[in-house]
Design a protein around this motif. Structure first.
Motif, PDB file in Angstrom:
ATOM      1  N   GLU A 127      13.518  -9.348 -23.712  1.00 44.89           N
ATOM      2  CA  GLU A 127      12.497  -8.324 -23.928  1.00 44.89           C
ATOM      3  C   GLU A 127      12.232  -8.156 -25.434  1.00 44.89           C
ATOM      4  O   GLU A 127      12.502  -7.106 -26.020  1.00 44.89           O
ATOM      5  CB  GLU A 127      12.945  -6.983 -23.338  1.00 44.89           C
ATOM      6  CG  GLU A 127      13.196  -7.043 -21.832  1.00 44.89           C
ATOM      7  CD  GLU A 127      13.740  -5.741 -21.313  1.00 44.89           C
ATOM      8  OE1 GLU A 127      14.131  -4.880 -22.141  1.00 44.89           O
ATOM      9  OE2 GLU A 127      13.780  -5.563 -20.091  1.00 44.89           O
ATOM     10  N   PRO A 128      11.749  -9.150 -26.131  1.00 44.49           N
ATOM     11  CA  PRO A 128      11.558  -9.017 -27.588  1.00 44.49           C
ATOM     12  C   PRO A 128      10.438  -8.062 -27.953  1.00 44.49           C
ATOM     13  O   PRO A 128      10.540  -7.322 -28.944  1.00 44.49           O
ATOM     14  CB  PRO A 128      11.234 -10.452 -28.019  1.00 44.49           C
ATOM     15  CG  PRO A 128      10.668 -11.106 -26.806  1.00 44.49           C
ATOM     16  CD  PRO A 128      11.366 -10.485 -25.636  1.00 44.49           C
ATOM     17  N   LEU A 129       9.356  -8.035 -27.174  1.00 42.42           N
ATOM     18  CA  LEU A 129       8.239  -7.144 -27.498  1.00 42.42           C
ATOM     19  C   LEU A 129       8.641  -5.677 -27.388  1.00 42.42           C
ATOM     20  O   LEU A 129       8.238  -4.847 -28.212  1.00 42.42           O
ATOM     21  CB  LEU A 129       7.069  -7.440 -26.555  1.00 42.42           C
ATOM     22  CG  LEU A 129       5.788  -6.627 -26.798  1.00 42.42           C
ATOM     23  CD1 LEU A 129       5.264  -6.847 -28.209  1.00 42.42           C
ATOM     24  CD2 LEU A 129       4.739  -6.978 -25.759  1.00 42.42           C
ATOM     25  N   LYS A 130       9.447  -5.390 -26.410  1.00 43.51           N
ATOM     26  CA  LYS A 130       9.913  -4.021 -26.230  1.00 43.51           C
ATOM     27  C   LYS A 130      10.782  -3.578 -27.403  1.00 43.51           C
ATOM     28  O   LYS A 130      10.657  -2.440 -27.892  1.00 43.51           O
ATOM     29  CB  LYS A 130      10.691  -3.922 -24.919  1.00 43.51           C
ATOM     30  CG  LYS A 130      11.170  -2.527 -24.585  1.00 43.51           C
ATOM     31  CD  LYS A 130      11.882  -2.525 -23.241  1.00 43.51           C
ATOM     32  CE  LYS A 130      12.397  -1.147 -22.908  1.00 43.51           C
ATOM     33  NZ  LYS A 130      13.114  -1.128 -21.600  1.00 43.51           N
ATOM     34  N   ARG A 131      11.629  -4.446 -27.914  1.00 37.97           N
ATOM     35  CA  ARG A 131      12.492  -4.099 -29.046  1.00 37.97           C
ATOM     36  C   ARG A 131      11.685  -3.942 -30.334  1.00 37.97           C
ATOM     37  O   ARG A 131      11.958  -3.069 -31.150  1.00 37.97           O
ATOM     38  CB  ARG A 131      13.565  -5.176 -29.230  1.00 37.97           C
ATOM     39  CG  ARG A 131      14.362  -5.494 -27.980  1.00 37.97           C
ATOM     40  CD  ARG A 131      14.933  -4.253 -27.341  1.00 37.97           C
ATOM     41  NE  ARG A 131      15.529  -4.547 -26.039  1.00 37.97           N
ATOM     42  CZ  ARG A 131      15.905  -3.596 -25.182  1.00 37.97           C
ATOM     43  NH1 ARG A 131      15.728  -2.319 -25.481  1.00 37.97           N
ATOM     44  NH2 ARG A 131      16.430  -3.926 -24.018  1.00 37.97           N
TER      45      ARG A 131
END
Length: 268
Positions: A127-131
């Motif tokens: 979940e890179p976009l969320k981080r």
């Protein structure tokens, strides 16, 4: 010859002693009185109500001296606030002010928010976009807190400049006093508050509104991303739950192995 001798011997008549004795005291009395009037004429001095607080070398008059301590006088508080960190940012150039806020928020998000959101959560690699959105939101929150602190400081000084009275403490919180400003001090403070403090407060208000809108948008995007990920995970879980280990289901077999049922009619 006789006529010439008479003209040479002619002298002005001597003045009476009474006249000289009358003029001498008058002259002696008039000169000291004139000097005394010049040295003590109150209209020659420029009145000031702050002791050395207005930047001039003229000493204040006794009846207009300000009893407020130097560090509690509104004009000195304004000068101290306009040169302190980070309150001086709001009173500077607009481009420099915005660039400093941008650098502050980006630095906080990159060096503090992103490591915490990336290494402090499970499954961050998926979940890179969320981080990244979480780190961006943390930077906006940090800048909002800093701007709110600047607004509170400038609002406090502005209220003291525009007010007709000054609340101060002589030695501590238990002996608070109130001093009523004189007319010239009130006019000067209100002029300073109207043309120097109010524009700063307006800039800070617009900054807070912009930051609040940015934070709201980032939170909405974060919620939508999280909702999409939940929907995708639920669909994958439902697809996995169709085939139960140890139990044969023909519908599931047709779904996952359509080649095995070639030419056979489907069950109605």
């Amino acid at each position: 010859m006789a006529t010439l001798l008479l003209r040479l011997s002619t002298k002005p008549p001597p003045q009476p002693a009474a006249t000289l004795s009358f003029l001498t005291p008058a002259l002696r009395f008039t000169r000291p009185r004139f000097l005394f009037h010049r040295s003590h004429n109150p209209t020659l001095r420029i009145p000031s109500s702050y002791r050395n607080g207005n930047g001039s070398n003229t000493p204040p008059l006794p009846e207009t001296e300000c009893p407020v301590p130097q560090d509690q006088q509104p004009i000195n508080e304004y000068q101290s606030l306009s040169t302190s960190f980070p309150f001086s940012w709001a009173a500077g150039d607009l481009v420099e002010y915005c660039s400093r806020l941008l650098v502050t928020g980006a630095s906080f998000a990159l060096f503090i928010g992103l490591p915490v959101s990336w290494f402090g959560a499970v499954g961050a690699d998926h979940e890179p976009l969320k981080r990244i959105l979480a780190a961006l939101s943390s930077g906006i929150i940090f800048v909002t807190i800093a701007v709110l602190r600047m607004y509170l400081g400038w609002a406090y000084v502005g209220n003291r400049l525009l007010s007709a009275t000054v609340e101060y403490e002589e030695t501590g919180w238990y002996d608070g006093q109130i001093w009523v400003k004189t007319a010239e001090v009130l006019a000067r403070d209100r002029l300073l508050g109207s043309f120097s403090v109010k524009p700063v407060l307006s800039r800070l208000k617009y900054t807070l509104v912009t930051l609040a809108a940015s934070l709201f948008i980032s939170i909405l995007v974060l919620i939508n991303v999280e909702g999409d990920q939940k929907i995708s995970s639920m669909s994958s879980d439902q697809a996995r739950s169709r085939a139960i280990p140890g139990i044969y289901n023909e519908d599931s077999a047709r779904t996952f192995e359509p080649d095995g049922f070639c030419g056979e009619p489907s069950i109605p």
